[in-house]
Enzyme design. Structure first.
Site, PDB file in Angstrom:
ATOM      1  N   GLY A 180      11.617  -3.578  11.037  1.00 16.81           N
ATOM      2  CA  GLY A 180      11.122  -4.881  11.470  1.00 16.81           C
ATOM      3  C   GLY A 180       9.710  -4.787  11.981  1.00 16.81           C
ATOM      4  N   VAL A 209       6.516  -4.800  14.405  1.00 13.78           N
ATOM      5  CA  VAL A 209       6.375  -4.006  15.618  1.00 13.78           C
ATOM      6  C   VAL A 209       6.821  -4.741  16.882  1.00 13.78           C
ATOM      7  CG1 VAL A 209       3.960  -4.671  15.951  1.00 13.78           C
ATOM      8  CG2 VAL A 209       4.776  -2.512  16.890  1.00 13.78           C
ATOM      9  N   SER A 241     -28.255   7.784  -9.621  1.00 12.74           N
ATOM     10  CA  SER A 241     -27.051   6.974  -9.342  1.00 12.74           C
ATOM     11  C   SER A 241     -27.373   5.847  -8.367  1.00 12.74           C
ATOM     12  CB  SER A 241     -25.919   7.850  -8.806  1.00 12.74           C
ATOM     13  OG  SER A 241     -26.351   8.776  -7.833  1.00 12.74           O
TER      14      SER A 241
END
Length: 626
Positions: free
Chosen positions: A19, A21, A528
């Site tokens: 479930g 927190v 690049s």
């Protein structure tokens, strides 16, 4: 003389509780244990005292939060397994983490569960973690789901409001092919409908949570299934060789003929040994044993021992349901090791067939799997993988993916062999038997890639070659991949369009990764210019990628212009030249920033060499010590 048979007792039924927190699952378990008299003497007093110290009313979650970090932060960080009894039936309750960053632990915590209790705050309804946990239940294969609508007291036990929440959760589960066996409206803190019926919800006629748990179907006996004995290790004492492992399924008896792994070698079980007990005639699921074989064949770790008439599946391409844990996306072409029982296989991601959209829980084709995402993918290995397809509530087919650093990056239960689609390129990458650790020990350093990016003329190639000379003299196995050198050979078919530049980077990154995997230190000197292309390189190379920004301003680079390219670009002879009529996107957070417009070549080279040696030698040393 009667036979002494080593048989497993009836197994406890694993129940995972999951479930969001803050929806109260740890509180639920604490209250459940209290209301069924399952607590040790003095535990309630300890809980009361711990709650008082923090200025709280009685806080049942403190029963489980044994780690101080959990009490301080108010979250559960690891899976807690608690033996639990209802009447004559034994259970194992698994409190699985609910906070997003702890989902990795839930995969191992919930994987063998027979049923699940999904805790939902009735005030808040289904949240993101509720959706994610439901997906995990779907991935793991749990089909018996009890939904506990918690904190119904905050809705004054209003039937209409509770039914509205029930409807929304039902719709969520239905999208995943899940159907809740039962909805229980409850208040875990006050005990309503946990072990006794609440007077505050007279309209609810269903069972309490304990009654619902008692009705969960019992797991089928693993001992009645076909034999699967994965080899954990092989030991030799005196003149006897012992094959050790845990019987995961079925039974094995002295005198049985078993088949050993993919080598298909038959052997007879000569004896069944166990620690601290006399030898046994038979062993069954759940027992850790050692067997001796006739003839004295030598299995490998990971081999499956099985009977000839009930063989596991074999395939070099397998389809898996994936829960992806890494914080970077998964893409086709990445390499991992698939751990399956005691076996490990080098695998490559060769297809991403379906990706789940967590917003609406629909499946669609995809090119990558996002962090903490769910998908169906195909893994290919160089050799056959032996497996039984994943079955809910069992260990069959339960695999995980690990990266080069031995970190688990994904839960990957195998759902079956992968067929080859029409026209599909079938690739079976071969795996080296020389490990990363072997190469590090031999070379004395870690394989890594240092990606030098910057404008033309900034000094990338000059620094790369100077660093190469010094590193080689220091005993580092180093290679330079220079942009012009690559374009003269491997990439000579490429132009300078944006697509060709991206392909140029991709090819350079693939070569760098291969060299890195061979234990080399690779220095890539490539303009690049786009961040997206460098991100692609980082993704392809993975661990050991370091971005180095070789920074010189445009004026300095034009003044140097060692190849006459800036002059040609200014004269209109070259179009799309980086820095002139094409953009350069500087790194936002490079691992190393070299300002070559100010520093001398000698100073910048010294800085680069020191950075490289610190990175490759320190990491290798740390690994060797661990």
């Amino acid at each position: 003389m009667s036979e002494k048979i080593y048989s497993s007792q009836d197994a406890a039924t694993p129940i995972v509780i999951v479930g969001h927190v803050d929806h109260g699952k740890s509180t639920l378990i604490g209250r459940l244990l209290h209301d069924t008299d399952s607590l040790q003497d003095g535990k309630v007093a300890q809980i009361i005292e711990s709650s008082k110290k923090r200025g709280l009313k009685i806080e049942w979650s403190f029963l489980l939060d044994s780690l101080q970090i959990e009490r301080d932060q108010g979250v559960t960080v690891d899976s807690t397994r608690i033996p639990f009894r209802l009447g004559q039936r034994e259970f194992v309750i698994v409190d699985a983490p609910g906070h997003r960053q702890f989902l990795r632990n839930m995969i191992t915590g919930a994987a063998d569960a027979e049923a699940a209790v999904l805790v939902v705050d009735a005030q808040e309804g289904a949240r993101e973690q509720t959706r994610r946990h439901a997906m995990l239940l779907h991935l793991i294969g749990i089909r018996h789901v009890i939904v506990l609508l918690n904190k119904v007291d905050l809705l004054d036990f209003d039937q209409a409001k509770v039914e509205a929440v029930e409807k929304s959760v039902t719709e969520l589960l239905n999208k995943l092919g899940l159907e809740a066996a039962l909805f229980v409206p409850a208040s875990a803190r006050d005990g309503d409908n946990i072990a006794s019926r609440s007077e505050r919800s007279p309209w609810y006629k269903g069972p309490t949570l304990t009654e619902a748990l008692a009705s969960v179907p019992s797991p089928a006996s693993r001992s009645e299934l076909a034999l699967r004995l994965p080899v954990q290790d092989v030991y030799r004492f005196d003149n006897t060789r012992y094959v050790a492992g845990r019987v995961e399924r079925g039974r094995v008896r002295v005198g049985d003929t078993v088949i050993i792994g993919t080598q298909k070698t038959p052997a007879r079980i000569a004896s069944i040994e166990s620690w601290h007990t006399a030898p046994h005639v038979s062993a069954s699921a759940g027992q850790s044993i050692a067997v001796t074989l006739e003839p004295d064949v030598i299995p490998d770790r990971g081999d499956l021992l099985h009977h000839a008439d009930a063989r596991p599946m074999e395939a070099s391409r397998v389809r898996v349901r994936l829960f992806w844990l890494r914080q970077e996306p998964l893409r086709v072409g990445e390499h991992f090791r698939l751990r399956l029982a005691t076996a490990e296989h080098a695998v490559t991601v060769t297809a991403i067939d379906k990706v789940v959209d967590l917003d609406d829980l629909t499946e669609h084709p995809g090119t990558e799997v996002p962090p903490e995402g769910f998908a169906e993918i195909v893994l290919s290995a160089a050799e056959n993988i032996q497996f039984d397809p994943f079955t809910p509530g069992t260990t069959d087919g339960r695999g995980v993916l690990v990266d080069r650093q031995q970190r688990i990056v994904g839960g990957a239960p195998i759902i079956g062999p992968a067929n080859i689609a029409d026209g599909e390129k079938v690739i079976h990458p071969s795996a080296s038997t020389v490990t990363v650790q072997d190469r590090e020990r031999a070379k004395g350093h870690k394989g890594s890639v240092f990606w030098l990016t910057g404008l033309s003329g900034s000094g990338k190639s000059t620094l790369a070659r100077a660093a190469e000379t010094r590193l080689f003299a220091d005993g580092v196995d180093v290679t330079v991949l220079d942009g012009d050198t690559l374009r003269a050979g491997l990439c000579k078919d490429l132009g300078f369009s944006e697509a060709d530049r991206t392909e140029n980077v991709r090819r350079a990154a693939e070569v760098a990764r291969l060299l890195r995997d061979a234990g080399q230190v690779v220095i890539v000197a490539l303009i690049s210019p786009l961040r997206s292309d460098r991100d692609l390189a980082r993704q392809i190379i993975g661990d050991g990628f370091e971005e180095v920004f070789v920074d010189a301003d445009l004026g300095t680079c034009e003044q140097r212009d060692p190849k006459g390219l800036y002059a040609a670009a200014r004269a209109g002879k070259i179009s799309g030249f980086t820095g002139i009529d094409a953009p350069y996107e500087a790194p936002a957070r490079p691992a190393l920033h070299l300002i070559t417009g100010k520093d001398s070549v000698e100073a910048a080279t010294k800085t680069l060499v020191t950075f490289v040696e610190d990175a490759v030698r320190n990491k290798a040393g740390a690994r060797a010590q661990s």
